[in-house]
Scaffold this motif. Structure first.
Motif, PDB file in Angstrom:
ATOM      1  N   PHE A   1       0.863  -1.181   0.000  1.00 51.25           N
ATOM      2  CA  PHE A   1       0.000   0.000   0.000  1.00 51.25           C
ATOM      3  C   PHE A   1       0.896   1.225   0.000  1.00 51.25           C
ATOM      4  N   VAL A   2       0.580   2.217  -0.841  1.00 57.40           N
ATOM      5  CA  VAL A   2       1.309   3.483  -0.853  1.00 57.40           C
ATOM      6  C   VAL A   2       0.291   4.617  -0.796  1.00 57.40           C
ATOM      7  N   GLY A   3       0.450   5.498   0.170  1.00 55.22           N
ATOM      8  CA  GLY A   3      -0.471   6.630   0.296  1.00 55.22           C
ATOM      9  C   GLY A   3      -0.416   7.215   1.691  1.00 55.22           C
ATOM     10  N   ASN A   4      -1.160   8.290   1.888  1.00 53.36           N
ATOM     11  CA  ASN A   4      -1.239   8.881   3.223  1.00 53.36           C
ATOM     12  C   ASN A   4      -1.924   7.915   4.182  1.00 53.36           C
ATOM     13  N   LEU A   5      -1.429   7.851   5.390  1.00 48.59           N
ATOM     14  CA  LEU A   5      -2.014   6.959   6.392  1.00 48.59           C
ATOM     15  C   LEU A   5      -3.194   7.670   7.050  1.00 48.59           C
ATOM     16  N   ILE A   6      -4.339   7.606   6.364  1.00 51.05           N
ATOM     17  CA  ILE A   6      -5.570   8.212   6.853  1.00 51.05           C
ATOM     18  C   ILE A   6      -6.688   7.183   6.732  1.00 51.05           C
ATOM     19  N   LYS A   7      -7.736   7.371   7.509  1.00 49.70           N
ATOM     20  CA  LYS A   7      -8.839   6.409   7.559  1.00 49.70           C
ATOM     21  C   LYS A   7      -9.480   6.202   6.192  1.00 49.70           C
ATOM     22  N   GLU A   8      -9.590   7.302   5.410  1.00 50.55           N
ATOM     23  CA  GLU A   8     -10.276   7.238   4.120  1.00 50.55           C
ATOM     24  C   GLU A   8      -9.561   6.359   3.102  1.00 50.55           C
ATOM     25  N   LYS A   9      -8.320   6.005   3.368  1.00 48.84           N
ATOM     26  CA  LYS A   9      -7.588   5.130   2.446  1.00 48.84           C
ATOM     27  C   LYS A   9      -7.905   3.651   2.669  1.00 48.84           C
ATOM     28  N   GLY A  10      -8.706   3.339   3.675  1.00 48.67           N
ATOM     29  CA  GLY A  10      -9.134   1.959   3.874  1.00 48.67           C
ATOM     30  C   GLY A  10      -8.083   1.043   4.468  1.00 48.67           C
ATOM     31  N   ILE A  11      -7.156   1.613   5.207  1.00 54.11           N
ATOM     32  CA  ILE A  11      -6.049   0.812   5.747  1.00 54.11           C
ATOM     33  C   ILE A  11      -6.544  -0.189   6.797  1.00 54.11           C
ATOM     34  N   GLU A  12      -7.534   0.190   7.578  1.00 53.37           N
ATOM     35  CA  GLU A  12      -8.052  -0.731   8.597  1.00 53.37           C
ATOM     36  C   GLU A  12      -8.703  -1.947   7.952  1.00 53.37           C
ATOM     37  N   GLU A  13      -9.447  -1.733   6.872  1.00 56.61           N
ATOM     38  CA  GLU A  13     -10.034  -2.859   6.141  1.00 56.61           C
ATOM     39  C   GLU A  13      -8.947  -3.748   5.549  1.00 56.61           C
ATOM     40  N   LEU A  14      -7.884  -3.111   5.052  1.00 53.59           N
ATOM     41  CA  LEU A  14      -6.776  -3.866   4.481  1.00 53.59           C
ATOM     42  C   LEU A  14      -6.097  -4.728   5.548  1.00 53.59           C
ATOM     43  N   LEU A  15      -5.870  -4.160   6.712  1.00 48.89           N
ATOM     44  CA  LEU A  15      -5.269  -4.926   7.806  1.00 48.89           C
ATOM     45  C   LEU A  15      -6.161  -6.099   8.211  1.00 48.89           C
ATOM     46  N   SER A  16      -7.465  -5.878   8.228  1.00 55.32           N
ATOM     47  CA  SER A  16      -8.396  -6.955   8.579  1.00 55.32           C
ATOM     48  C   SER A  16      -8.378  -8.064   7.532  1.00 55.32           C
ATOM     49  N   ALA A  17      -8.276  -7.678   6.256  1.00 53.35           N
ATOM     50  CA  ALA A  17      -8.202  -8.675   5.185  1.00 53.35           C
ATOM     51  C   ALA A  17      -6.915  -9.492   5.291  1.00 53.35           C
ATOM     52  N   VAL A  18      -5.810  -8.801   5.577  1.00 51.78           N
ATOM     53  CA  VAL A  18      -4.529  -9.488   5.721  1.00 51.78           C
ATOM     54  C   VAL A  18      -4.575 -10.448   6.917  1.00 51.78           C
ATOM     55  N   ALA A  19      -5.243 -10.044   7.991  1.00 55.88           N
ATOM     56  CA  ALA A  19      -5.369 -10.913   9.161  1.00 55.88           C
ATOM     57  C   ALA A  19      -6.092 -12.209   8.797  1.00 55.88           C
ATOM     58  N   ARG A  20      -7.140 -12.111   8.004  1.00 55.88           N
ATOM     59  CA  ARG A  20      -7.866 -13.305   7.583  1.00 55.88           C
ATOM     60  C   ARG A  20      -6.963 -14.241   6.783  1.00 55.88           C
ATOM     61  N   MET A  21      -6.176 -13.667   5.889  1.00 55.45           N
ATOM     62  CA  MET A  21      -5.284 -14.470   5.064  1.00 55.45           C
ATOM     63  C   MET A  21      -4.182 -15.102   5.914  1.00 55.45           C
ATOM     64  N   TYR A  22      -3.654 -14.327   6.837  1.00 59.28           N
ATOM     65  CA  TYR A  22      -2.570 -14.795   7.704  1.00 59.28           C
ATOM     66  C   TYR A  22      -3.027 -15.970   8.566  1.00 59.28           C
ATOM     67  N   TYR A  23      -4.203 -15.837   9.164  1.00 55.44           N
ATOM     68  CA  TYR A  23      -4.711 -16.911  10.031  1.00 55.44           C
ATOM     69  C   TYR A  23      -5.290 -18.078   9.231  1.00 55.44           C
ATOM     70  N   ASP A  24      -5.437 -17.864   7.916  1.00 55.93           N
ATOM     71  CA  ASP A  24      -5.839 -18.956   7.035  1.00 55.93           C
ATOM     72  C   ASP A  24      -4.624 -19.743   6.549  1.00 55.93           C
ATOM     73  N   GLY A  25      -3.440 -19.338   7.026  1.00 52.05           N
ATOM     74  CA  GLY A  25      -2.214 -20.061   6.690  1.00 52.05           C
ATOM     75  C   GLY A  25      -1.447 -19.511   5.516  1.00 52.05           C
ATOM     76  N   GLN A  26      -1.873 -18.367   4.975  1.00 54.29           N
ATOM     77  CA  GLN A  26      -1.164 -17.798   3.829  1.00 54.29           C
ATOM     78  C   GLN A  26       0.053 -17.007   4.295  1.00 54.29           C
ATOM     79  N   ASN A  27       1.141 -17.171   3.570  1.00 48.29           N
ATOM     80  CA  ASN A  27       2.403 -16.524   3.919  1.00 48.29           C
ATOM     81  C   ASN A  27       2.464 -15.157   3.249  1.00 48.29           C
ATOM     82  N   VAL A  28       1.836 -14.151   3.877  1.00 49.56           N
ATOM     83  CA  VAL A  28       1.763 -12.819   3.290  1.00 49.56           C
ATOM     84  C   VAL A  28       2.456 -11.810   4.203  1.00 49.56           C
TER      85      VAL A  28
END
Length: 364
Positions: free
Chosen positions: A184-211
């Motif tokens: 991800f590249v951009g300003n670290l602000i809520k409107e950039k959807g970073i929290e949703e991105l972190l939540s998506a990565v968490a799902r992948m990580y706990y699903d066993g994906q090496n991300v």
């Protein structure tokens, strides 16, 4: 031709990515022989006292510029930059062009009737309005009733002398063939959807994906940056999320080249230039279905996810990472998009608009 550029975003050594697209255009116009002076805010911080101080300094600096003779003023963002350009027009009768980037209409103009009325007046009095995305073009011409002959659809363009596949340069990521690097590249602000991105990565990580997720950009608020770090800890992602801070464009291009996937999960987005820059580096893109992004990612150039929707974002990321054919198709289509939106040709169109605005003023 002497031109005053007014912008509430412009990079500085401590914030090299803050409004970098404005600086890139300024330098491109200067290379074409334009005599440009810049009055801009170079500090992205949003703490209340700092905001008051930096805006007072910026307004004062801009007003002092009114004592000099300019042929044209170019404002980036309708409000507040366009407000200063319109003031210059009313005092000195100097025509102005305003570039609408998205946040000015989608966010600022929605804050209340005062901001909406000011935005309308700014657009009505402009010699020309540049919109960076098709949704903004439609809004300016239909909602604000600006005649189409005074509006152009013209994004900021990608500088392909910077953003290209840097495959012969050092890989900035840890070399692990099994690990997938998400960027991800951009300003670290809520409107950039970073929290949703972190939540998506968490799902992948706990699903066993090496991300591994790499966040490149400067925070506008120390409080929000702290909130993101705490959210990473809450999700248990300390081992697979890395904050890199702001980086130079050369560094960003290297990150893009070696990332497996670029993700822009914005809530709102005028055009999404950073996604185009990633395409120019040969990296697949997942982005939100908002603003100019559906237009930019059309023709197989990327995969869209619904904004503020963790399920949709996770599925879109999985779809691209798990399918090499999708990745190849996106890369090829992305190169085509980058070529069609090359900054050099767009700069020439801006130069033509400058000449047209000044010529029309001289015949009045």
């Amino acid at each position: 031709m002497r031109i005053l550029v007014i912008s509430n975003m412009y990079p500085s050594p401590s914030s090299p990515a803050f409004g970098i697209f404005v600086k890139n255009q300024v330098e491109g116009l200067q290379a074409e022989g334009m005599d440009l002076t810049v009055a801009a805010i170079r500090d992205p911080r949003t703490e209340k006292w700092n905001v008051l101080k930096k805006y007072l300094r910026w307004v004062t600096h801009s007003l002092l510029r009114f004592t000099r003779n300019y042929d044209l003023v170019h404002a980036h963002y309708a409000f507040p930059s366009g407000w200063l350009a319109r003031l210059h027009y009313r005092i000195r009768k100097v025509p102005y062009i305003v570039t609408v980037h998205g946040g000015d209409l989608n966010k600022m103009a929605q804050k209340g009737s005062f901001f909406k009325k000011q935005t309308k007046r700014i657009l009505e009095d402009a010699a020309h309005v540049i919109t960076v995305g098709p949704d903004l073009y439609k809004e300016v011409t239909s909602k604000y009733n600006i005649p189409e002959e005074r509006v152009s659809l013209l994004n900021m363009g990608v500088d392909r002398s910077i953003f290209y596949p840097r495959i012969n340069e050092r890989n900035p990521f840890q070399t692990n063939r099994q690990q997938k690097h998400l960027l991800f590249v951009g300003n670290l602000i809520k409107e950039k959807g970073i929290e949703e991105l972190l939540s998506a990565v968490a799902r992948m990580y706990y699903d066993g994906q090496n991300v591994r997720l790499h966040l490149v950009g400067a925070p506008k608020s120390n409080d929000y940056e702290q909130k993101l770090h705490e959210f990473v800890q809450t999700l248990g992602l300390e081992e697979c999320v890395q904050f890199h801070g702001p980086k130079s464009q050369d560094d960003v291009a290297r990150y893009m080249t070696y990332a497996d996937l670029f993700i822009l999960p914005s809530h709102i987005e005028g055009f999404g230039l950073v996604a185009l820059e990633s395409m120019a580096c040969g990296t697949p893109v997942v982005a939100s279905r908002t603003g100019g992004l559906p237009f930019l990612l059309s023709g197989g150039a990327g995969t869209l996810a619904e904004p503020q929707n963790i399920d949709s974002l996770t599925s879109a990321i999985d779809e691209v990472l798990s399918n090499s054919e999708v990745q190849k198709c996106q890369i090829n289509a992305g190169f085509g998009k980058a070529e069609s939106f090359d900054a050099r040709s767009i700069i020439q169109e801006v130069v033509n608009l400058y000449h047209r605005a000044v010529e029309e003023k001289s015949t009045q």
